[in-house]
Every structure is written in C-alpha cells, then in structure tokens.
Design an enzyme around this catalytic site. Structure first.
Site, PDB file in Angstrom:
ATOM      1  N   HIS A   1      -5.308  -0.786   6.412  1.00  0.00           N
ATOM      2  CA  HIS A   1      -5.344  -1.734   5.104  1.00  0.00           C
ATOM      3  C   HIS A   1      -5.916  -0.621   4.063  1.00  0.00           C
ATOM      4  CE1 HIS A   1      -4.769  -5.133   2.997  1.00  0.00           C
ATOM      5  NE2 HIS A   1      -6.020  -5.267   2.624  1.00  0.00           N
TER       6      HIS A   1
ATOM      7  N   TYR B   1      -7.318  -2.720  -8.648  1.00  0.00           N
ATOM      8  CA  TYR B   1      -7.177  -1.340  -8.549  1.00  0.00           C
ATOM      9  C   TYR B   1      -7.354  -0.753  -9.962  1.00  0.00           C
ATOM     10  CZ  TYR B   1      -5.269  -2.440  -4.161  1.00  0.00           C
ATOM     11  OH  TYR B   1      -5.037  -2.911  -2.806  1.00  0.00           O
TER      12      TYR B   1
ATOM     13  N   HIS C   1       2.263  -8.342  -3.870  1.00  0.00           N
ATOM     14  CA  HIS C   1       0.962  -9.569  -4.115  1.00  0.00           C
ATOM     15  C   HIS C   1       1.786 -10.662  -4.950  1.00  0.00           C
ATOM     16  CE1 HIS C   1      -2.355  -6.132  -4.353  1.00  0.00           C
ATOM     17  NE2 HIS C   1      -2.155  -6.833  -3.074  1.00  0.00           N
TER      18      HIS C   1
ATOM     19  N   ARG D   1      -3.237   1.636   2.436  1.00  0.00           N
ATOM     20  CA  ARG D   1      -2.494   0.751   1.560  1.00  0.00           C
ATOM     21  C   ARG D   1      -3.249   0.825   0.297  1.00  0.00           C
ATOM     22  NH1 ARG D   1       0.907  -3.953   0.381  1.00  0.00           N
ATOM     23  NH2 ARG D   1      -0.384  -5.543  -0.452  1.00  0.00           N
TER      24      ARG D   1
ATOM     25  N   ARG E   1       2.152  -3.125   3.985  1.00  0.00           N
ATOM     26  CA  ARG E   1       1.152  -3.704   5.243  1.00  0.00           C
ATOM     27  C   ARG E   1       1.591  -3.211   6.449  1.00  0.00           C
ATOM     28  NH1 ARG E   1       2.733  -8.105   1.558  1.00  0.00           N
ATOM     29  NH2 ARG E   1       1.012  -8.970   0.433  1.00  0.00           N
TER      30      ARG E   1
ATOM     31  N   LYS F   1       5.023 -11.607   2.884  1.00  0.00           N
ATOM     32  CA  LYS F   1       4.341 -12.862   3.284  1.00  0.00           C
ATOM     33  C   LYS F   1       4.984 -13.960   2.599  1.00  0.00           C
ATOM     34  CE  LYS F   1      -0.466 -11.317   3.335  1.00  0.00           C
ATOM     35  NZ  LYS F   1      -1.900 -11.671   2.941  1.00  0.00           N
TER      36      LYS F   1
END
Length: 356
Positions: free
Chosen positions: A304, A339, A330, A307, A204, A228
């Site tokens: 992004h 994806y 994730h 990515r 990220r 995150k």
C-alpha cells in the site's frame, strides 16, 4: 477478482465457518451477494477473536462453535468495553482496527435482531448490546494522514534504488546462502515486475494479484483491472514497468511452466517435483514486499505504501488531482487530496529555490 481467486477465498471462509456457530454461517451467507470474499473472511477472523475471548472469560463453558444466541443477548455494555480494551491493550490493535472489528460485530448483531427470524417469525435476539456501542472518535485531517504516511513511502531516487535492489542487489548480499540466493535468482524477474508495476501505476494489491495475461495491452502500456465495486477500468503503467513486464514475460512460461488454461500473470514457484503452478496470492505478494523492504532498510514499506509512493510522485510531477483520482480508482476526490499535502515540503523547497 477472478473466479479462481474468489473460490480460493470462499474455501478459506468455509474452513473458518466450520468452527463457528451456525448463526455465523447464516449471517455470512446473507452477505455474500453484497460483500467481497476478502471482507467476509475478515468478518470470520473478527468473530473468532470475539468468541475465543468469550470462552476465555467464562461467558460460556462450551467451545467457540457451540456459543448460544442467549450468551450474546445477555452481554452488557461493560463486558463489551472489556473486550474492546482487550483488543487495544492485550492484542495491541490500533483504534482504526478496533473500529473495524466493532463494526463487524455491529453488523452481526443487527442481523440477529432485525433481519433473521425464527420459524414463528421472531428475531433471533431481542436485545442488541452492540447497538449501544460507539466507535472510537478518530480526528485526523488530511494533513495529519499525510504526515503519517510520509515516513513510509519511497522518494525520488529511491524508486530506482529499490527496483535495482530487487532485480540484483538482494541476490548479491545473499550469495553465501544458497537457498535464498537460488530462490531469488528464480523469481527476480517476476518480483521486479511486480514492484515496478505498482510503482509505475499505483494499483492496489488485489488488482495486481488478479491480473491475467489477456488483461495486458503491452502496445499501449495499459492493464485491465477490476476496481472496488466490481468496476472495470484500464490503467496506464510506466515505461519502466513495461520493460520489466516484458523481461518477466520472456521467462514466465519456461520457468514457471503454467498449465495451458492458466492465464494468470504472476505465478508462484511450484513446490516439489510435481508441484503445479498457481496464481501468486495477495498474501504472497505482501510477504515478498516485506522481505525486500526489510533487507533494503525500509521495513515500513508495504504494497500500500508503494501505491502511496506512486501517487505522491505523480502529483509532484503532474499536479493533476482529477487524473490522479482516476488512475488510483478513488471514488472521492477528497481521498486523492491527501497527496497534495504529502508534497508540501517539496513545494516549499521549490519556492525557496526561486530566491537563489
């Protein structure tokens, strides 16, 4: 996000708060323990837009900073709907963006009604119009999201073409402009390493900007990042990213002249003779990608979408969703499943080629 970057964002938040009502400062202070500095800064931006609209629409004769709680308490559903229409039709905000801004306001009004108390233990506002407002309904399944992303990513040979463009071609097409040419020559190893790292790892934007020298393990091609939720993770990057990082590290100290205590990986070019080295910010990385993407002929490319480009290529070549989920950081495998749809066309071609 390291301490220095957090301080940078907190200083920006303080700047915004200096021109906002006192109760916004109190609300932001109450959320510092649970929310990231970037989220809090977005809250401030959202409140500035909302309060400026209130002033422009004559809900108050005063300035943004002096808006009263009573003004918020008297707002009607129709008036808030007018503000949301302003976001969509005047500012051109997408429904997802409007939802985010409305969520910011909902959080604020919930605090004023249900958490904040006066000296005599009464809520700051009795009536909360935002509690009556519904978010936009956005029906997007994974395939719809995949189709939206599909036109904004790099495919196959584009990876190396874009990398070569940054490392060399951008300078060649700007030879006549000495300022642009010289700036590119100064930063091309750094910029190539940044793009190569994203395309070779799927990191990220915040993770790339926050890397320090000591976070790199060049022997194992690993980098330590804070994902995150403040989770520490070691992420693999590609051989090409390793080579480009090595090239950048060879010139990093001599060209950018960092202070002894400055260990951040990607450094901004100093400004002026006495300019000090500093960490390349997230916004600076975004801008350099925008610059190269536009010149490359793919202006829709962003950090992004690079990515996304990595994730799509990884899935196509490995077809291992659990590992891709871990690589991207994730929290839910459902997010990673996007994806699998992105590569449907390649899969179709592969099956059809079996009949040839």
């Amino acid at each position: 996000m390291d301490k220095q970057m957090k301080m940078h964002y907190m200083n920006r938040i303080d700047e915004k708060l200096s021109d906002l009502p006192w109760f916004i400062t109190e609300f932001i202070d109450s959320r510092k323990r649970k929310l990231s500095p970037t989220t809090l800064l977005n809250y401030c931006h959202d409140y500035i837009i909302f309060f400026d609209w209130l002033v422009a629409e004559n809900f108050t004769e005063d300035s943004r900073k002096n808006i009263k709680l009573a003004t918020l308490e008297k707002l009607t559903i129709r008036e808030v709907e007018n503000f949301l229409s302003f976001l969509e039709y005047q500012l051109g905000n997408a429904k997802l963006t409007i939802n985010r801004k409305l969520s910011s306001l909902k959080s604020l009004f919930d605090y004023l009604q249900n958490k904040a108390e006066t000296n005599d233990l009464k809520p700051y506002i009795q009536r909360n119009v935002m509690a009556k407002m519904d978010l936009n309904v956005i029906k997007e399944n994974q395939e719809t999201i995949a189709n939206r992303i599909d036109g904004k990513i790099l495919r196959e040979d584009d990876f190396e073409s874009f990398r070569q463009f940054i490392a060399h071609d951008f300078g060649e097409i700007n030879k006549e402009n000495k300022r642009i040419f010289n700036f590119h020559q100064f930063n091309r190893e750094r910029d190539t390493a940044i793009v190569s790292l994203i395309l070779g790892s799927g990191l990220r934007l915040s993770e790339v900007a926050g890397i320090n020298i000591e976070d790199l393990d060049m022997n194992k091609a690993l980098v330590r990042v804070i994902r995150k939720g403040n989770k520490e993770q070691y992420v693999y990057f590609s051989k090409q990213a390793l080579l480009d990082l090595e090239n950048y590290l060879q010139i990093r100290e001599s060209r950018y002249i960092p202070e002894k205590n400055e260990s951040f990986l990607f450094i901004a070019a100093s400004i002026g003779r006495k300019g000090k080295s500093r960490r390349l910010t997230q916004r600076s990385i975004e801008k350099l990608i925008e610059k190269y993407a536009s010149a490359f002929g793919k202006p829709a490319l962003t950090v992004h979408s690079l990515r996304h480009s990595f994730a799509t290529r990884y899935h196509l070549e490995n077809n291992d969703v659990p590992r891709l989920k871990n690589q991207l950081g994730h929290s839910s495998i459902q997010t990673t499943m996007i994806y699998t749809h992105l590569t449907d066309e390649e899969m179709r071609k592969a099956v059809n080629n079996m009949d040839k």
